[in-house]
Design an enzyme around this catalytic site. Structure first.
Site, PDB file in Angstrom:
ATOM      1  N   GLU A 132       0.851  -1.185   0.000  1.00  0.00           N
ATOM      2  CA  GLU A 132       0.000   0.000   0.000  1.00  0.00           C
ATOM      3  C   GLU A 132       0.890   1.240   0.000  1.00  0.00           C
ATOM      4  O   GLU A 132       1.933   1.269   0.636  1.00  0.00           O
ATOM      5  CB  GLU A 132      -0.883  -0.024   1.246  1.00  0.00           C
ATOM      6  CG  GLU A 132      -1.937   1.061   1.297  1.00  0.00           C
ATOM      7  CD  GLU A 132      -2.803   0.938   2.543  1.00  0.00           C
ATOM      8  OE1 GLU A 132      -3.997   1.273   2.459  1.00  0.00           O
ATOM      9  OE2 GLU A 132      -2.274   0.513   3.594  1.00  0.00           O
ATOM     10  N   LYS A 205     -10.384  -0.128  -2.020  1.00  0.00           N
ATOM     11  CA  LYS A 205     -10.392  -0.576  -0.633  1.00  0.00           C
ATOM     12  C   LYS A 205     -11.761  -0.387   0.024  1.00  0.00           C
ATOM     13  O   LYS A 205     -12.329   0.704   0.015  1.00  0.00           O
ATOM     14  CB  LYS A 205      -9.329   0.200   0.139  1.00  0.00           C
ATOM     15  CG  LYS A 205      -9.079  -0.282   1.561  1.00  0.00           C
ATOM     16  CD  LYS A 205      -7.949   0.560   2.160  1.00  0.00           C
ATOM     17  CE  LYS A 205      -7.632   0.160   3.590  1.00  0.00           C
ATOM     18  NZ  LYS A 205      -6.568   1.037   4.150  1.00  0.00           N
ATOM     19  N   CYS A 245      -4.720  -3.935   3.211  1.00  0.00           N
ATOM     20  CA  CYS A 245      -4.416  -3.493   4.569  1.00  0.00           C
ATOM     21  C   CYS A 245      -5.543  -3.718   5.580  1.00  0.00           C
ATOM     22  O   CYS A 245      -5.756  -4.838   6.013  1.00  0.00           O
ATOM     23  CB  CYS A 245      -3.997  -2.025   4.523  1.00  0.00           C
ATOM     24  SG  CYS A 245      -3.045  -1.492   5.988  1.00  0.00           S
TER      25      CYS A 245
END
Length: 379
Positions: A132, A205, A245
């Site tokens: 990321e 995301k 993440c």
């Protein structure tokens, strides 16, 4: 699988499945062989989802020292979950995860990534996952990352596409600061690029990092939530579940990806130091054990600026939950692992947890009658 083939349309590249609710998660990758052994190379220097009720490893450190030792009903997902779709019989491809320290200089970050890509190619990796913020790491509160955001068709991502093509390797680029129609917001986008430099698919995301640790962080202030989960089928390392993440903390996402056919789960990250120390390893291992998938987690590491540091420890975890690569807290480098279809088949056959799920009691469902999980073929 047969069920996925029946669902495929002739007018679109994507296949959609179904889930419901509002959360998700991420994962990582690693491998265990029947005769475990590992090799270390060290160089010193420098709402989508909800619950419905009713090995061989090598690590190459380029700087510092590091060690590799888914309201509605649930849909029918892929039939058999055993075996490894997308990999030629008898093949054991290699996957790589990168660890790096991005800064607020896109050209310097690109130079780091070039070195990492070349090393992954040298070591025979079919796919390399970059962490990321691989292309830019801004200073929290300044808005510089938002100013640096570009569309996926822009010049910055184009350079990474050219790099993938030039080196003949698949790249997992996540997350990239993608410009949005809203001037004060962007997307955190994980892009899958093939070895010809083409964008196969992109994932925005789902879960944004709004927490009160390590000085506090509010990702939603500048970032728009994604609206669908993503599985990419038939890549050189198999079927990959694409996450980023903080997604890692939402296991229903990973369960949905496994049911859709995932063999490998990608979780490129920039974990904070305190949350990483407490939860990084256990969460990645848990996602691998629960889904019986490889989990590959590229990572940011070290001090980026006066307000931002990352935990490091890029990992690869195998389907049994064994960490086969850990690049440590500091340094830049890559970790490599073989993806072993025989190990996947063995773990899933000897302990068929997917078949043991009591879906009539508790079931993971995908929102909008399955429209929130996109399955895209790589070929």
């Amino acid at each position: 699988s047969a069920s996925l083939r029946r669902m495929r349309t002739t007018t679109a590249r994507s296949v959609v499945l179904s889930l419901k609710g509002g959360s998700s998660a991420g994962a990582a990758i690693h491998r265990q062989s029947r005769n475990p052994r590992s090799t270390t190379f060290v160089h010193r220097g420098g709402s989508l989802f909800g619950l419905k009720f009713g090995g061989i490893c090598g690590a190459i450190a380029l700087t510092s020292a590091s060690v590799c030792a888914f309201s509605g009903k649930a849909v029918a997902f892929a039939g058999s979950e055993r075996g490894m779709a997308g990999i030629e019989r008898g093949k054991k491809p290699k996957i790589a995860v990168a660890q790096m320290r991005s800064v607020d200089d896109a050209e310097a970050n690109l130079a780091q990534c070039r070195t990492l890509v070349k090393e992954a190619v040298k070591q025979g990796a079919a796919l390399l996952s970059l962490p990321e913020c691989f292309e830019y790491m801004g200073i929290p509160g300044k808005g510089d990352a938002l100013k640096a955001a570009q569309p996926l068709s822009g010049p910055l991502l184009s350079q990474y596409r050219e790099l993938a093509k030039a080196e003949g390797i698949w790249l997992s680029l996540g997350g990239f600061h993608e410009a949005s129609p809203e001037p004060e917001k962007m997307y955190n986008t994980h892009v899958i690029v093939d070895s010809g430099g083409e964008i196969v698919a992109s994932y925005r995301k789902l879960h944004l990092f709004d927490v009160d640790y390590d000085g506090g962080f509010r990702e939603s202030a500048t970032t728009i939530k994604g609206q669908e989960a993503l599985l990419v089928r038939d890549t050189p390392v198999g079927n990959i579940g694409v996450t980023t993440c903080y997604d890692l903390r939402f296991p229903e996402l990973y369960t949905a990806l496994r049911r859709a056919g995932a063999n490998v789960l990608l979780v490129p990250s920039a974990f904070m130091p305190s949350t990483g120390e407490a939860h990084w390893h256990v969460l990645l291992r848990a996602r691998a054990i629960e889904t019986q998938c490889y989990v590959a987690a590229a990572a940011q590491a070290g001090r980026h600026n006066e307000k931002r540091a990352s935990f490091g420890h890029a990992l690869i975890v195998d389907p049994w939950g064994k960490v086969v690569c850990d690049l440590g807290a500091e340094g830049t480098g890559i970790g490599i692992s073989v993806i072993d279809p025989e190990l996947l088949d063995s773990v899933r056959t000897r302990m068929p947890v997917l078949e043991h799920r009591r879906s009539e009691v508790i079931s993971v469902v995908v929102g909008d009658n399955g429209q929130r999980l996109r399955v895209t073929p790589a070929l």
